[in-house]
Motif scaffolding. Sequence first.
Motif, PDB file in Angstrom:
ATOM      1  N   LYS A 155       0.815  -1.219   0.000  1.00  0.00           N
ATOM      2  CA  LYS A 155       0.000   0.000   0.000  1.00  0.00           C
ATOM      3  C   LYS A 155       0.851   1.272   0.000  1.00  0.00           C
ATOM      4  O   LYS A 155       0.350   2.344  -0.326  1.00  0.00           O
ATOM      5  CB  LYS A 155      -0.955   0.003   1.204  1.00  0.00           C
ATOM      6  CG  LYS A 155      -1.984  -1.113   1.177  1.00  0.00           C
ATOM      7  CD  LYS A 155      -3.028  -0.850   0.139  1.00  0.00           C
ATOM      8  CE  LYS A 155      -4.135  -1.869   0.212  1.00  0.00           C
ATOM      9  NZ  LYS A 155      -5.185  -1.617  -0.744  1.00  0.00           N
ATOM     10  N   LYS A 156       2.130   1.165   0.360  1.00  0.00           N
ATOM     11  CA  LYS A 156       3.027   2.322   0.296  1.00  0.00           C
ATOM     12  C   LYS A 156       3.503   2.584  -1.125  1.00  0.00           C
ATOM     13  O   LYS A 156       3.916   3.699  -1.447  1.00  0.00           O
ATOM     14  CB  LYS A 156       4.265   2.112   1.185  1.00  0.00           C
ATOM     15  CG  LYS A 156       4.007   2.092   2.653  1.00  0.00           C
ATOM     16  CD  LYS A 156       5.289   2.057   3.450  1.00  0.00           C
ATOM     17  CE  LYS A 156       6.204   0.934   3.023  1.00  0.00           C
ATOM     18  NZ  LYS A 156       7.468   0.883   3.770  1.00  0.00           N
ATOM     19  N   ARG A 161       6.009   5.460  -5.888  1.00  0.00           N
ATOM     20  CA  ARG A 161       6.016   5.612  -7.351  1.00  0.00           C
ATOM     21  C   ARG A 161       5.717   7.052  -7.751  1.00  0.00           C
ATOM     22  O   ARG A 161       6.345   7.591  -8.661  1.00  0.00           O
ATOM     23  CB  ARG A 161       4.987   4.679  -8.015  1.00  0.00           C
ATOM     24  CG  ARG A 161       5.257   3.228  -7.860  1.00  0.00           C
ATOM     25  CD  ARG A 161       6.336   2.560  -8.680  1.00  0.00           C
ATOM     26  NE  ARG A 161       6.979   3.273  -9.734  1.00  0.00           N
ATOM     27  CZ  ARG A 161       8.294   3.330  -9.906  1.00  0.00           C
ATOM     28  NH1 ARG A 161       9.102   2.741  -9.070  1.00  0.00           N
ATOM     29  NH2 ARG A 161       8.827   3.975 -10.910  1.00  0.00           N
ATOM     30  N   SER A 162       4.759   7.683  -7.067  1.00  0.00           N
ATOM     31  CA  SER A 162       4.406   9.059  -7.433  1.00  0.00           C
ATOM     32  C   SER A 162       5.556  10.019  -7.151  1.00  0.00           C
ATOM     33  O   SER A 162       5.804  10.937  -7.933  1.00  0.00           O
ATOM     34  CB  SER A 162       3.124   9.513  -6.730  1.00  0.00           C
ATOM     35  OG  SER A 162       3.338   9.755  -5.367  1.00  0.00           O
ATOM     36  N   MET A 167       9.880  13.271  -9.442  1.00  0.00           N
ATOM     37  CA  MET A 167      11.301  13.628  -9.528  1.00  0.00           C
ATOM     38  C   MET A 167      11.772  13.565 -10.977  1.00  0.00           C
ATOM     39  O   MET A 167      12.470  14.464 -11.429  1.00  0.00           O
ATOM     40  CB  MET A 167      12.143  12.684  -8.665  1.00  0.00           C
ATOM     41  CG  MET A 167      11.964  12.912  -7.184  1.00  0.00           C
ATOM     42  SD  MET A 167      13.054  11.913  -6.120  1.00  0.00           S
ATOM     43  CE  MET A 167      13.180  10.362  -6.941  1.00  0.00           C
ATOM     44  N   TYR A 168      11.373  12.527 -11.693  1.00  0.00           N
ATOM     45  CA  TYR A 168      11.787  12.395 -13.092  1.00  0.00           C
ATOM     46  C   TYR A 168      11.137  13.457 -13.972  1.00  0.00           C
ATOM     47  O   TYR A 168      11.776  13.964 -14.883  1.00  0.00           O
ATOM     48  CB  TYR A 168      11.482  10.987 -13.627  1.00  0.00           C
ATOM     49  CG  TYR A 168      12.415   9.928 -13.081  1.00  0.00           C
ATOM     50  CD1 TYR A 168      13.783  10.154 -12.951  1.00  0.00           C
ATOM     51  CD2 TYR A 168      11.928   8.685 -12.685  1.00  0.00           C
ATOM     52  CE1 TYR A 168      14.633   9.181 -12.449  1.00  0.00           C
ATOM     53  CE2 TYR A 168      12.776   7.703 -12.187  1.00  0.00           C
ATOM     54  CZ  TYR A 168      14.124   7.962 -12.075  1.00  0.00           C
ATOM     55  OH  TYR A 168      14.968   7.008 -11.586  1.00  0.00           O
ATOM     56  N   SER A 169       9.890  13.806 -13.694  1.00  0.00           N
ATOM     57  CA  SER A 169       9.222  14.814 -14.519  1.00  0.00           C
ATOM     58  C   SER A 169       9.825  16.202 -14.268  1.00  0.00           C
ATOM     59  O   SER A 169       9.852  17.033 -15.166  1.00  0.00           O
ATOM     60  CB  SER A 169       7.714  14.834 -14.271  1.00  0.00           C
ATOM     61  OG  SER A 169       7.428  15.300 -12.970  1.00  0.00           O
ATOM     62  N   GLN A 170      10.331  16.464 -13.054  1.00  0.00           N
ATOM     63  CA  GLN A 170      10.966  17.748 -12.761  1.00  0.00           C
ATOM     64  C   GLN A 170      12.312  17.874 -13.471  1.00  0.00           C
ATOM     65  O   GLN A 170      12.756  18.979 -13.753  1.00  0.00           O
ATOM     66  CB  GLN A 170      11.153  17.900 -11.253  1.00  0.00           C
ATOM     67  CG  GLN A 170       9.853  18.117 -10.507  1.00  0.00           C
ATOM     68  CD  GLN A 170      10.051  18.131  -9.001  1.00  0.00           C
ATOM     69  OE1 GLN A 170      11.162  18.151  -8.492  1.00  0.00           O
ATOM     70  NE2 GLN A 170       8.945  18.118  -8.267  1.00  0.00           N
TER      71      GLN A 170
END
Length: 172
Positions: A155-156, A161-162, A167-170
């Motif tokens: 559940k974590k 993942r988000s 981080m990758y999208s930034q």
Amino acid sequence: MSKSRVQLHHYDPAWPLVYKEEYKRIRQVLMDDKKRIEHIGSTSIPNLAAKPIIDILVGIPQLGKFTECVEPLSSIGYEYVPKPEWKERKFFRKGPKGNGTFHLHICEIHGTEWTEKLAFRDYLRTQPEKAKEYEALKRQLAHSHQEDRSLYTEKKTPFIRSVIEDMYSQKS
């Protein structure tokens, strides 16, 4: 499947020291400049509540050669625990089943597992607000899934993942 109780503890400043001592033991049996050893997981993040289990990441050049590590790690108390569902890492445990003191993960150095685990750790170390958000989620999950550590961990995953995706999208 084994289920064990989830119990979070307040951050213990001794955790990094415990890791350093274990690092020395691991380094002695895995003496090789091609391997790297890192403290990961919640015990590696200052002021974050965690299960009192030290997570260690060992990076090796080729995951297919992890078997070379089994005997040396066994000599210092680690048990290899096959997890066929984990394709990019191998898992070892030290301490009593369900109440281990160390979890050791072997993966390819600079592979996805290596990169993401270190990136997540480093991000939470520098973003205390996000670390507190993660801790709040962990406390809620520990309460609602206290008898099932596997479900607690599962559940974590969306939160982790988000954070990694953000981080990758930034960086793009």
